[in-house]
Design a protein around this motif. Structure first.
Motif, PDB file in Angstrom:
ATOM      1  N   THR A 235       0.830  -1.199   0.000  1.00  0.00           N
ATOM      2  CA  THR A 235       0.000   0.000   0.000  1.00  0.00           C
ATOM      3  C   THR A 235       0.864   1.248   0.000  1.00  0.00           C
ATOM      4  OG1 THR A 235      -1.857   1.054   1.124  1.00  0.00           O
ATOM      5  CG2 THR A 235      -0.172   0.085   2.520  1.00  0.00           C
ATOM      6  N   ILE A 236       0.295   2.372  -0.442  1.00  0.00           N
ATOM      7  CA  ILE A 236       1.027   3.623  -0.564  1.00  0.00           C
ATOM      8  C   ILE A 236       0.262   4.724   0.173  1.00  0.00           C
ATOM      9  CG2 ILE A 236       1.995   5.313  -2.170  1.00  0.00           C
ATOM     10  CD1 ILE A 236       1.929   3.149  -4.320  1.00  0.00           C
ATOM     11  N   GLU A 260      -8.843  10.693   2.980  1.00  0.00           N
ATOM     12  CA  GLU A 260     -10.006   9.998   2.436  1.00  0.00           C
ATOM     13  C   GLU A 260     -11.156  10.980   2.323  1.00  0.00           C
ATOM     14  OE1 GLU A 260     -10.130   7.169   1.129  1.00  0.00           O
ATOM     15  OE2 GLU A 260      -8.402   6.059   1.899  1.00  0.00           O
ATOM     16  N   CYS A 261     -11.938  10.843   1.257  1.00  0.00           N
ATOM     17  CA  CYS A 261     -12.996  11.817   1.005  1.00  0.00           C
ATOM     18  C   CYS A 261     -14.218  11.137   0.397  1.00  0.00           C
ATOM     19  CB  CYS A 261     -12.458  12.903   0.060  1.00  0.00           C
ATOM     20  SG  CYS A 261     -13.628  14.210  -0.299  1.00  0.00           S
ATOM     21  N   PHE A 262     -15.353  11.268   1.063  1.00  0.00           N
ATOM     22  CA  PHE A 262     -16.609  10.790   0.482  1.00  0.00           C
ATOM     23  C   PHE A 262     -17.050  11.752  -0.623  1.00  0.00           C
ATOM     24  CE2 PHE A 262     -16.817   9.353   5.003  1.00  0.00           C
ATOM     25  CZ  PHE A 262     -16.683   7.999   4.752  1.00  0.00           C
ATOM     26  N   GLY A 263     -16.907  13.039  -0.363  1.00  0.00           N
ATOM     27  CA  GLY A 263     -17.133  14.069  -1.364  1.00  0.00           C
ATOM     28  C   GLY A 263     -18.484  14.016  -2.049  1.00  0.00           C
ATOM     29  N   GLU A 264     -18.490  14.466  -3.293  1.00  0.00           N
ATOM     30  CA  GLU A 264     -19.723  14.506  -4.067  1.00  0.00           C
ATOM     31  C   GLU A 264     -20.105  13.143  -4.628  1.00  0.00           C
ATOM     32  OE1 GLU A 264     -18.770  17.369  -7.031  1.00  0.00           O
ATOM     33  OE2 GLU A 264     -18.975  19.115  -5.680  1.00  0.00           O
ATOM     34  N   GLU A 271     -23.466   4.325   1.033  1.00  0.00           N
ATOM     35  CA  GLU A 271     -22.233   4.407   0.243  1.00  0.00           C
ATOM     36  C   GLU A 271     -21.039   4.742   1.139  1.00  0.00           C
ATOM     37  OE1 GLU A 271     -23.343   6.015  -4.170  1.00  0.00           O
ATOM     38  OE2 GLU A 271     -23.833   7.349  -2.500  1.00  0.00           O
ATOM     39  N   LYS A 272     -21.251   5.644   2.075  1.00  0.00           N
ATOM     40  CA  LYS A 272     -20.172   6.022   2.994  1.00  0.00           C
ATOM     41  C   LYS A 272     -19.773   4.849   3.880  1.00  0.00           C
ATOM     42  CE  LYS A 272     -21.648  10.844   3.126  1.00  0.00           C
ATOM     43  NZ  LYS A 272     -22.335  11.901   3.893  1.00  0.00           N
ATOM     44  N   ASN A 277     -15.848   0.706   5.350  1.00  0.00           N
ATOM     45  CA  ASN A 277     -15.576  -0.664   5.803  1.00  0.00           C
ATOM     46  C   ASN A 277     -14.779  -1.495   4.800  1.00  0.00           C
ATOM     47  OD1 ASN A 277     -16.923  -0.442   8.316  1.00  0.00           O
ATOM     48  ND2 ASN A 277     -18.890  -0.668   7.290  1.00  0.00           N
ATOM     49  N   THR A 278     -14.950  -1.212   3.511  1.00  0.00           N
ATOM     50  CA  THR A 278     -14.278  -2.037   2.502  1.00  0.00           C
ATOM     51  C   THR A 278     -12.999  -1.417   1.964  1.00  0.00           C
ATOM     52  OG1 THR A 278     -15.571  -1.072   0.683  1.00  0.00           O
ATOM     53  CG2 THR A 278     -16.489  -3.026   1.775  1.00  0.00           C
ATOM     54  N   HIS A 279     -12.818  -0.132   2.174  1.00  0.00           N
ATOM     55  CA  HIS A 279     -11.617   0.529   1.635  1.00  0.00           C
ATOM     56  C   HIS A 279     -10.783   1.206   2.714  1.00  0.00           C
ATOM     57  CE1 HIS A 279      -8.964   2.749  -1.063  1.00  0.00           C
ATOM     58  NE2 HIS A 279      -9.239   3.825  -0.341  1.00  0.00           N
ATOM     59  N   VAL A 280     -11.410   2.131   3.471  1.00  0.00           N
ATOM     60  CA  VAL A 280     -10.637   2.957   4.395  1.00  0.00           C
ATOM     61  C   VAL A 280     -10.011   2.125   5.514  1.00  0.00           C
ATOM     62  CG1 VAL A 280     -10.708   4.888   6.020  1.00  0.00           C
ATOM     63  CG2 VAL A 280     -12.044   4.978   3.902  1.00  0.00           C
ATOM     64  N   ILE A 281     -10.832   1.366   6.231  1.00  0.00           N
ATOM     65  CA  ILE A 281     -10.317   0.598   7.371  1.00  0.00           C
ATOM     66  C   ILE A 281      -9.284  -0.443   6.938  1.00  0.00           C
ATOM     67  CG2 ILE A 281     -10.935  -0.978   9.254  1.00  0.00           C
ATOM     68  CD1 ILE A 281     -13.534   0.564   9.571  1.00  0.00           C
ATOM     69  N   PRO A 282      -9.537  -1.227   5.884  1.00  0.00           N
ATOM     70  CA  PRO A 282      -8.488  -2.173   5.441  1.00  0.00           C
ATOM     71  C   PRO A 282      -7.186  -1.476   5.048  1.00  0.00           C
ATOM     72  CG  PRO A 282     -10.601  -2.794   4.505  1.00  0.00           C
ATOM     73  CD  PRO A 282     -10.804  -1.443   5.147  1.00  0.00           C
ATOM     74  N   GLN A 283      -7.300  -0.299   4.435  1.00  0.00           N
ATOM     75  CA  GLN A 283      -6.103   0.456   4.053  1.00  0.00           C
ATOM     76  C   GLN A 283      -5.298   0.855   5.280  1.00  0.00           C
ATOM     77  OE1 GLN A 283      -4.544   1.152   1.284  1.00  0.00           O
ATOM     78  NE2 GLN A 283      -4.335   3.350   0.874  1.00  0.00           N
ATOM     79  N   LEU A 284      -5.967   1.371   6.304  1.00  0.00           N
ATOM     80  CA  LEU A 284      -5.283   1.791   7.520  1.00  0.00           C
ATOM     81  C   LEU A 284      -4.660   0.602   8.242  1.00  0.00           C
ATOM     82  CD1 LEU A 284      -7.868   4.390   8.913  1.00  0.00           C
ATOM     83  CD2 LEU A 284      -5.924   4.786   7.384  1.00  0.00           C
TER      84      LEU A 284
END
Length: 420
Positions: A235-236, A260-264, A271-272, A277-284
């Protein structure tokens, strides 16, 4: 030179009162306190407010050792700590009818020379060598508590109605708008935060930190399964922040910064939640695991060596002479007798020690609840480093706000930040 004097009220929390002294930090619920200010530390026992210590504020820091750390938006280290036999702060009522709101609430500067002299005179007369330890169970007084000392919001509002000048001044009104995404050149969270980093996070003093906002420079080694590297698990991070604290056990702290940004693009709650749960937490988790003992030693040490080399390459790059000098100055503070030819080796040694012992994942995001933050913190803290310390976690919610009405008509947007 004129010194600003303030009172820092720990309310009924003896734990916070003692932590200020033991950890040598002072936390404020609003900004305003500055380096050089003299602060009298107070705690409420029974119905009365007592002062038993004073100190001088030093530098802004992000260290928050208190259980209710989220309440403190402004924290400074302290020096020149002195102690006294506790005395009642309520005696300040002799100098102003609204003494609590003017001298205590919000740790405002005390603008009464007579009140400042009273605090100094009493403190000097009662000065001691050691911090007084209050009895754990304070005896309750039957005396009615003066209205000015009541911290209840409704009672405080009554006082402000009698003295409107004590109220809060509003500089303008704003509405929250969405970031476009992380990388948009105009309304991207990462772009705007990197551009205004030290204004958003004044707790990270520029002279004591080194921000490397190169989001493709650092890459973890991933992990191996049956001798084969699984590249998809590497990961980067978006940035690397190195924090210098000369008084800490490990003077350099490595912060992996993830934007990380939920944004528009992710407006709905579902979706948030799915993205978190599927991207942010596994990345951290991948960041923390890369430097944790759960990763095999060879892979972990390869990542540490590679990242250390990249930091040193960044310091030595053309145009980064001032940044390199900052790191050299840190080493000379820690090791005054270091020889010039040994500087790079010492820098390398301190960096490697930080990766192994003082490592934090720092999330900057546009939306996160305290419950979600606590869940992530517990997960990250479960990763142990080689020094047997735990990986740390901090999270900041940054929002983009647009003016509705502001005195400065030339300004259109602002950024807000909250540590959750």
């Amino acid at each position: 030179m004129h010194t600003t004097t303030r009172i820092l009220n720990c309310s009924t929390s003896l734990e916070n009162y003692y932590l200020c002294i033991e950890e040598k930090v002072a936390g404020f619920t609003r900004r305003g306190a500055q380096s050089g200010d003299q602060v009298y530390l107070a705690v409420k026992r029974g119905k009365k407010l007592f002062c038993g210590a004073r100190f001088t504020l030093d530098e802004v820091t992000d260290r928050k050792p208190w259980a209710d750390a989220e309440n403190y938006v402004h924290v400074l280290s302290i020096k020149d700590v002195e102690f006294c036999q506790p005395f009642e702060v309520t005696e300040l009522s002799h100098y102003d009818t609204y003494w609590y709101l003017k001298f205590v609430q919000g740790s405002k500067p005390i603008d009464s020379a007579a009140a400042v002299k009273h605090l100094d005179d009493v403190f000097r007369k009662r000065k001691t060598a050691e911090l007084y330890r209050f009895p754990e169970a304070a005896q309750e007084s039957n005396e009615p508590e003066p209205l000015e000392t009541v911290e209840d919001e409704k009672e405080a509002a009554k006082i402000i109605q009698k003295a409107p000048e004590l109220g809060v001044s509003i500089m303008g009104t704003f509405q929250t708008v969405r970031f476009a995404n992380e990388s948009d050149k105009i309304k991207g969270l990462e772009v705007l935060v990197n551009r205004h980093f030290y204004h958003l996070f004044p707790q990270f003093l520029e002279k004591n930190t080194l921000l490397i906002p190169e989001n493709r420079l650092f890459k973890t080694e991933g992990i191996k399964h049956k001798g084969n590297k699984i590249s998809e698990i590497s990961t980067i991070p978006d940035a690397l922040l190195i924090v210098f604290n000369r008084s800490a056990k490990y003077p350099l702290q490595i912060n992996i910064v993830e934007y990380e940004c939920f944004g528009e693009g992710k407006p709905s709650a579902s979706e948030k939640s799915r993205y978190l749960n599927t991207h942010v937490i596994p990345q951290l988790m991948r960041f923390a695991s890369s430097f944790s003992i759960i990763t095999d030693e060879k892979t972990r040490e390869t990542t540490i060596a590679n990242w250390t080399d990249k930091v040193i390459d960044f310091l030595n790059a053309k145009g980064n002479e001032a940044i390199l000098q900052k790191m050299i100055d840190w080493v000379k503070i820690l090791k005054p007798d270091v020889r010039e030819r040994s500087l790079e080796r010492e820098i390398e040694r301190y960096l490697i020690e930080a990766f192994r012992s003082s490592f934090r994942v720092l999330l900057v995001i546009d939306e996160l609840t305290p419950e979600q933050k606590l869940t992530i913190k517990n997960v990250i803290n479960s990763f142990k480093l080689p020094s047997d310390t735990a990986a740390e976690f901090s999270a900041y919610v940054v929002k983009l706000v647009q003016k509705i009405d502001l005195l400065d008509e030339g300004s259109e947007f602002a950024l807000t930040v909250e540590e959750v």
